[in-house]
Design a protein around this motif. Structure first.
Motif, PDB file in Angstrom:
ATOM      1  N   ALA A 173       0.922  -1.338   0.033  1.00  0.00           N
ATOM      2  CA  ALA A 173       0.075   0.011   0.052  1.00  0.00           C
ATOM      3  C   ALA A 173       0.973   1.238   0.068  1.00  0.00           C
ATOM      4  N   TYR A 174       0.393   2.342  -0.757  1.00  0.00           N
ATOM      5  CA  TYR A 174       1.378   3.487  -0.861  1.00  0.00           C
ATOM      6  C   TYR A 174       1.707   4.195   0.452  1.00  0.00           C
ATOM      7  N   GLU A 175       0.857   4.112   1.518  1.00  0.00           N
ATOM      8  CA  GLU A 175       1.398   4.639   2.762  1.00  0.00           C
ATOM      9  C   GLU A 175       2.571   4.130   3.411  1.00  0.00           C
ATOM     10  N   ASN A 176       2.920   2.734   3.148  1.00  0.00           N
ATOM     11  CA  ASN A 176       4.125   2.365   3.562  1.00  0.00           C
ATOM     12  C   ASN A 176       5.358   2.819   2.694  1.00  0.00           C
ATOM     13  N   PHE A 177       5.326   3.410   1.627  1.00  0.00           N
ATOM     14  CA  PHE A 177       6.466   3.964   0.784  1.00  0.00           C
ATOM     15  C   PHE A 177       7.494   4.376   1.570  1.00  0.00           C
ATOM     16  N   GLY A 178       7.405   5.427   2.396  1.00  0.00           N
ATOM     17  CA  GLY A 178       8.413   5.729   3.349  1.00  0.00           C
ATOM     18  C   GLY A 178       9.212   4.722   4.293  1.00  0.00           C
ATOM     19  N   ASN A 179       8.164   4.107   4.766  1.00  0.00           N
ATOM     20  CA  ASN A 179       9.057   3.122   5.786  1.00  0.00           C
ATOM     21  C   ASN A 179       9.523   1.782   4.941  1.00  0.00           C
ATOM     22  N   ILE A 180       9.287   1.397   3.803  1.00  0.00           N
ATOM     23  CA  ILE A 180      10.107   0.600   3.027  1.00  0.00           C
ATOM     24  C   ILE A 180      11.256   1.234   2.512  1.00  0.00           C
ATOM     25  N   GLN A 181      11.055   2.396   1.841  1.00  0.00           N
ATOM     26  CA  GLN A 181      12.422   2.923   1.661  1.00  0.00           C
ATOM     27  C   GLN A 181      13.557   3.140   2.586  1.00  0.00           C
ATOM     28  N   LYS A 182      12.983   3.645   3.839  1.00  0.00           N
ATOM     29  CA  LYS A 182      14.002   3.625   5.045  1.00  0.00           C
ATOM     30  C   LYS A 182      14.562   2.335   5.274  1.00  0.00           C
ATOM     31  N   TRP A 183      13.805   1.299   5.371  1.00  0.00           N
ATOM     32  CA  TRP A 183      14.118  -0.081   5.709  1.00  0.00           C
ATOM     33  C   TRP A 183      15.238  -0.414   4.733  1.00  0.00           C
ATOM     34  N   LEU A 184      15.096  -0.253   3.509  1.00  0.00           N
ATOM     35  CA  LEU A 184      15.989  -0.829   2.583  1.00  0.00           C
ATOM     36  C   LEU A 184      17.226   0.011   2.519  1.00  0.00           C
ATOM     37  N   ASP A 185      17.275   1.397   2.934  1.00  0.00           N
ATOM     38  CA  ASP A 185      18.411   2.120   2.914  1.00  0.00           C
ATOM     39  C   ASP A 185      19.061   1.649   4.316  1.00  0.00           C
ATOM     40  N   ASP A 186      18.359   1.384   5.400  1.00  0.00           N
ATOM     41  CA  ASP A 186      19.057   1.156   6.549  1.00  0.00           C
ATOM     42  C   ASP A 186      19.470  -0.298   6.503  1.00  0.00           C
ATOM     43  N   ASN A 187      19.012  -1.065   5.805  1.00  0.00           N
ATOM     44  CA  ASN A 187      19.618  -2.452   5.611  1.00  0.00           C
ATOM     45  C   ASN A 187      20.664  -2.644   4.244  1.00  0.00           C
ATOM     46  N   SER A 188      21.003  -1.423   3.836  1.00  0.00           N
ATOM     47  CA  SER A 188      22.074  -1.358   2.593  1.00  0.00           C
ATOM     48  C   SER A 188      21.494  -2.114   1.509  1.00  0.00           C
ATOM     49  N   TYR A 189      20.369  -2.137   1.207  1.00  0.00           N
ATOM     50  CA  TYR A 189      19.964  -3.021  -0.104  1.00  0.00           C
ATOM     51  C   TYR A 189      20.124  -1.918  -1.456  1.00  0.00           C
TER      52      TYR A 189
END
Length: 240
Positions: A173-189
């Motif tokens: 869902a679009y409202e998860n955009f920011g959380n997913i982007q941050k999680w990917l960044d934080d985990n160095s993907y």
């Protein structure tokens, strides 16, 4: 494959088929991001992601740099993102995303395209309920157990997960955009691309004549310089 993935696959080549239009779209989005949060990608998450999208679409580095510079100039255009809703022929619902510095011009042009192709421009909310607003990310995760990664990302709201040879694609869902982007960044993907899309909850199959009428409207809208994306509820040939 899930519904969102198959729909997206069918639409992608049609909506991103012309390189010049892709670069124009990304350039406007970069300008909007810079005006909103500054020209430093390390401090502007949306800009950082758009630069990755530009790389994925082979947009030259100098084009990206020019877009960032334009946004910082005093007399630069002030683009706004506006979504228009309406119906094409045969009751096909449309969502039209635009990036414009003149909403009066844009709404007049969008209305004209609908009218000339047997459709009508509607009010806000008239068809939006027929679409799901999703975010889609593609990223690289080499050497990672895909099943374990999928379970982790389900907790972030991911509802479709596809491990492919060239990377992993996820939908949420679009409202998860920011959380997913941050999680990917934080985990160095390594994020290859990320964007918002509208997926129809149901599609309508048309005969050849009806399909031609809808494709004509899509073509007219996509030729408009202010239009960035066009979504509709006609069943794509590749979905059948």
């Amino acid at each position: 494959m899930g519904r969102a993935f198959e729909y997206r696959k069918a639409r992608k080549m049609k909506r991103w088929g012309h390189m010049a239009r892709v670069f124009t779209k990304l350039g406007k989005e970069i300008e909007i991001a810079v005006k909103a949060a500054g020209p430093d990608p390390s401090a502007n998450t949306r800009l950082r992601l758009l630069i990755q999208n530009a790389k994925a679409e082979n947009m030259p580095k100098e084009n990206v740099e020019r877009a960032i510079k334009r946004a910082t100039e005093k007399d630069s255009a002030d683009y706004k993102e506006v979504v228009y809703e309406g119906y094409g022929a045969h009751g096909i619902a449309f969502l039209v995303e635009t990036a414009t510095d003149n909403t009066n011009r844009t709404v007049a042009n969008v209305r004209m395209h609908f009218n000339k192709c047997g459709g009508t421009l509607g009010n806000s909310g008239s068809v939006a309920f027929m679409f799901e607003h999703k975010c889609v990310f593609k990223f690289r995760a080499e050497g990672v157990d895909a099943e374990e990664l999928e379970l982790e990302m389900i907790d972030l709201g991911v509802d479709e997960f596809y491990a492919e040879e060239d990377g992993i694609t996820v939908y949420a869902a679009y409202e998860n955009f920011g959380n997913i982007q941050k999680w990917l960044d934080d985990n160095s993907y390594e994020i290859v691309s990320g964007e918002g899309v509208y997926i129809p909850t149901d599609t309508k199959e048309l005969d050849a004549e009806g399909r031609e009428a809808i494709e004509k409207l899509v073509e007219k809208l996509e030729e408009d310089d202010d239009v960035t994306n066009v979504y509709h509820t006609m069943k794509e040939a590749d979905e059948e």
